[in-house]
Design a protein around this motif. Sequence first.
Motif, PDB file in Angstrom:
ATOM      1  N   LEU A 115       0.814  -1.209   0.000  1.00  0.00           N
ATOM      2  CA  LEU A 115       0.000   0.000   0.000  1.00  0.00           C
ATOM      3  C   LEU A 115       0.849   1.261   0.000  1.00  0.00           C
ATOM      4  CD1 LEU A 115      -2.790  -1.053   2.539  1.00  0.00           C
ATOM      5  CD2 LEU A 115      -2.924  -1.014   0.043  1.00  0.00           C
ATOM      6  N   ILE A 116       2.039   1.179   0.594  1.00  0.00           N
ATOM      7  CA  ILE A 116       2.936   2.329   0.636  1.00  0.00           C
ATOM      8  C   ILE A 116       3.291   2.800  -0.776  1.00  0.00           C
ATOM      9  CG2 ILE A 116       5.344   2.941   1.153  1.00  0.00           C
ATOM     10  CD1 ILE A 116       3.636   3.301   3.515  1.00  0.00           C
ATOM     11  N   THR A 117       3.219   1.899  -1.745  1.00  0.00           N
ATOM     12  CA  THR A 117       3.579   2.248  -3.121  1.00  0.00           C
ATOM     13  C   THR A 117       2.376   2.674  -3.950  1.00  0.00           C
ATOM     14  OG1 THR A 117       3.253   0.017  -4.051  1.00  0.00           O
ATOM     15  CG2 THR A 117       5.364   0.473  -2.983  1.00  0.00           C
ATOM     16  N   ALA A 118       1.183   2.754  -3.345  1.00  0.00           N
ATOM     17  CA  ALA A 118      -0.041   2.924  -4.127  1.00  0.00           C
ATOM     18  C   ALA A 118      -0.385   4.368  -4.459  1.00  0.00           C
ATOM     19  CB  ALA A 118      -1.222   2.282  -3.396  1.00  0.00           C
ATOM     20  N   ALA A 119       0.026   5.335  -3.624  1.00  0.00           N
ATOM     21  CA  ALA A 119      -0.397   6.721  -3.833  1.00  0.00           C
ATOM     22  C   ALA A 119       0.562   7.680  -3.150  1.00  0.00           C
ATOM     23  CB  ALA A 119      -1.818   6.934  -3.305  1.00  0.00           C
ATOM     24  N   PRO A 120       0.613   8.926  -3.598  1.00  0.00           N
ATOM     25  CA  PRO A 120       1.477   9.921  -2.947  1.00  0.00           C
ATOM     26  C   PRO A 120       1.007  10.318  -1.555  1.00  0.00           C
ATOM     27  CG  PRO A 120       0.980  10.564  -5.211  1.00  0.00           C
ATOM     28  CD  PRO A 120       0.056   9.437  -4.861  1.00  0.00           C
ATOM     29  N   ILE A 121      -0.299  10.290  -1.323  1.00  0.00           N
ATOM     30  CA  ILE A 121      -0.848  10.681  -0.022  1.00  0.00           C
ATOM     31  C   ILE A 121      -1.556   9.470   0.583  1.00  0.00           C
ATOM     32  CG2 ILE A 121      -2.408  12.233   1.209  1.00  0.00           C
ATOM     33  CD1 ILE A 121      -2.081  14.220  -1.088  1.00  0.00           C
ATOM     34  N   ASP A 150       3.295  11.808   1.442  1.00  0.00           N
ATOM     35  CA  ASP A 150       2.589  12.329   2.617  1.00  0.00           C
ATOM     36  C   ASP A 150       1.965  11.136   3.342  1.00  0.00           C
ATOM     37  OD1 ASP A 150       0.758  13.520   4.408  1.00  0.00           O
ATOM     38  OD2 ASP A 150       0.539  15.253   3.118  1.00  0.00           O
ATOM     39  N   LEU A 151       2.511  10.803   4.508  1.00  0.00           N
ATOM     40  CA  LEU A 151       2.058   9.612   5.241  1.00  0.00           C
ATOM     41  C   LEU A 151       1.499  10.008   6.596  1.00  0.00           C
ATOM     42  CD1 LEU A 151       1.862   6.523   5.557  1.00  0.00           C
ATOM     43  CD2 LEU A 151       4.211   6.556   6.428  1.00  0.00           C
ATOM     44  N   THR A 178      10.727   8.331  -0.324  1.00  0.00           N
ATOM     45  CA  THR A 178      10.143   9.484  -1.012  1.00  0.00           C
ATOM     46  C   THR A 178       9.317  10.373  -0.077  1.00  0.00           C
ATOM     47  OG1 THR A 178       8.273   8.082  -1.672  1.00  0.00           O
ATOM     48  CG2 THR A 178      10.067   8.335  -3.252  1.00  0.00           C
ATOM     49  N   LEU A 179       9.301  10.036   1.208  1.00  0.00           N
ATOM     50  CA  LEU A 179       8.490  10.798   2.160  1.00  0.00           C
ATOM     51  C   LEU A 179       8.952  12.248   2.258  1.00  0.00           C
ATOM     52  CD1 LEU A 179       7.734   8.655   5.350  1.00  0.00           C
ATOM     53  CD2 LEU A 179       6.105   9.774   3.827  1.00  0.00           C
ATOM     54  N   ARG A 180       7.972  13.157   2.268  1.00  0.00           N
ATOM     55  CA  ARG A 180       8.245  14.571   2.496  1.00  0.00           C
ATOM     56  C   ARG A 180       7.486  15.098   3.707  1.00  0.00           C
ATOM     57  NH1 ARG A 180      11.539  12.989  -0.127  1.00  0.00           N
ATOM     58  NH2 ARG A 180      12.291  13.610  -2.174  1.00  0.00           N
ATOM     59  N   ARG A 181       6.333  14.493   3.987  1.00  0.00           N
ATOM     60  CA  ARG A 181       5.503  14.934   5.115  1.00  0.00           C
ATOM     61  C   ARG A 181       5.082  13.706   5.923  1.00  0.00           C
ATOM     62  NH1 ARG A 181       4.770  17.656   0.735  1.00  0.00           N
ATOM     63  NH2 ARG A 181       3.360  16.080  -0.109  1.00  0.00           N
ATOM     64  N   LEU A 182       5.221  13.788   7.246  1.00  0.00           N
ATOM     65  CA  LEU A 182       4.922  12.661   8.125  1.00  0.00           C
ATOM     66  C   LEU A 182       4.091  13.129   9.309  1.00  0.00           C
ATOM     67  CD1 LEU A 182       5.394   9.660   8.900  1.00  0.00           C
ATOM     68  CD2 LEU A 182       7.488  10.398  10.058  1.00  0.00           C
ATOM     69  N   PHE A 183       2.955  12.469   9.511  1.00  0.00           N
ATOM     70  CA  PHE A 183       2.080  12.746  10.645  1.00  0.00           C
ATOM     71  C   PHE A 183       1.914  11.453  11.430  1.00  0.00           C
ATOM     72  CE2 PHE A 183      -1.940  12.459  12.797  1.00  0.00           C
ATOM     73  CZ  PHE A 183      -2.161  13.710  13.343  1.00  0.00           C
ATOM     74  N   LYS A 195      14.082   5.320  15.662  1.00  0.00           N
ATOM     75  CA  LYS A 195      14.477   4.639  14.436  1.00  0.00           C
ATOM     76  C   LYS A 195      13.698   5.167  13.225  1.00  0.00           C
ATOM     77  CE  LYS A 195      16.100   0.191  16.256  1.00  0.00           C
ATOM     78  NZ  LYS A 195      15.858  -1.274  16.279  1.00  0.00           N
ATOM     79  N   LEU A 196      12.395   5.374  13.406  1.00  0.00           N
ATOM     80  CA  LEU A 196      11.588   5.861  12.289  1.00  0.00           C
ATOM     81  C   LEU A 196      11.984   7.277  11.902  1.00  0.00           C
ATOM     82  CD1 LEU A 196       9.315   5.247  10.334  1.00  0.00           C
ATOM     83  CD2 LEU A 196       7.700   6.147  12.007  1.00  0.00           C
ATOM     84  N   LEU A 197      12.224   8.127  12.895  1.00  0.00           N
ATOM     85  CA  LEU A 197      12.622   9.502  12.599  1.00  0.00           C
ATOM     86  C   LEU A 197      13.996   9.550  11.931  1.00  0.00           C
ATOM     87  CD1 LEU A 197      11.365  11.400  15.773  1.00  0.00           C
ATOM     88  CD2 LEU A 197      10.331  11.314  13.506  1.00  0.00           C
ATOM     89  N   LEU A 198      14.923   8.708  12.382  1.00  0.00           N
ATOM     90  CA  LEU A 198      16.241   8.676  11.757  1.00  0.00           C
ATOM     91  C   LEU A 198      16.159   8.184  10.313  1.00  0.00           C
ATOM     92  CD1 LEU A 198      18.495   7.276  14.642  1.00  0.00           C
ATOM     93  CD2 LEU A 198      18.456   9.608  13.730  1.00  0.00           C
ATOM     94  N   ALA A 199      15.225   7.259  10.067  1.00  0.00           N
ATOM     95  CA  ALA A 199      15.089   6.700   8.720  1.00  0.00           C
ATOM     96  C   ALA A 199      14.470   7.692   7.745  1.00  0.00           C
ATOM     97  CB  ALA A 199      14.245   5.422   8.772  1.00  0.00           C
ATOM     98  N   THR A 200      13.616   8.583   8.243  1.00  0.00           N
ATOM     99  CA  THR A 200      12.871   9.477   7.352  1.00  0.00           C
ATOM    100  C   THR A 200      13.323  10.934   7.410  1.00  0.00           C
ATOM    101  OG1 THR A 200      11.179   9.816   9.057  1.00  0.00           O
ATOM    102  CG2 THR A 200      10.820   8.021   7.492  1.00  0.00           C
ATOM    103  N   ALA A 201      14.034  11.330   8.455  1.00  0.00           N
ATOM    104  CA  ALA A 201      14.368  12.744   8.671  1.00  0.00           C
ATOM    105  C   ALA A 201      15.134  13.399   7.527  1.00  0.00           C
ATOM    106  CB  ALA A 201      15.137  12.901   9.982  1.00  0.00           C
TER     107      ALA A 201
END
Length: 226
Positions: A115-121, A150-151, A178-183, A195-201
Amino acid sequence: MFRDASQRILLRSLTLKTNVKETHILLEESPHFASYITRLVIERDATSIKSQYRSVEQVLSKLTNVRYCIMMGTFASQQNPTFTSTLLDFLAREPLRELTVISGDAVPPAIILHLITAAPIITFALASLRKDPIMLSDENTGPQPPRVEDLSYQWNGKLYGRALRLLAQPQFKSYTSTLRRLFISFFPDTNTGVKLLLATAPQLEHLHLEGLGSLMNPPALPAPLS
């Protein structure tokens, strides 16, 4: 004169619940309606009865222009691998902009990665992740590049943390590249959060955190020896 414009407005949103067979008949009789539907909602009732699997598949095969899709428990409630594959194939071929998945049941981890690959938002409201071994293959996931920019994770519970732990694992870093926005509305523990913040920051442009809990109150360090 106004018929086509009116139909595009009136038929731009479709909710599948108990009207699946009737919807399929409508699309058979008026196939041009399918391209008007840009918003699709699949409620649990539409896929909770085995006899409706075929009707749902037939409706999905007609749609070609869905930009926003909401799925409620459709993956977690099914024990039919073929039907699940149909849903995933549908998501892969549609020009999706937004995907929302709401499930009160446990979802297989391989499904989350797909599902992570299915849409930009993407918005996930998941009760938990199943403890299935993560087995990925072209048959059930497809070699798709990540699309999510945008996740949003919106759930509060300990079991919910399994999905975050999955994405925090180094071997799945490409799925969040490809993440730019994380909520995130809840962190299960300090280790997962870090770990998640280090992976995406490195690539994030916007970060919104709620319910920090353990991140704001880490375990106390042992007292120094006297």
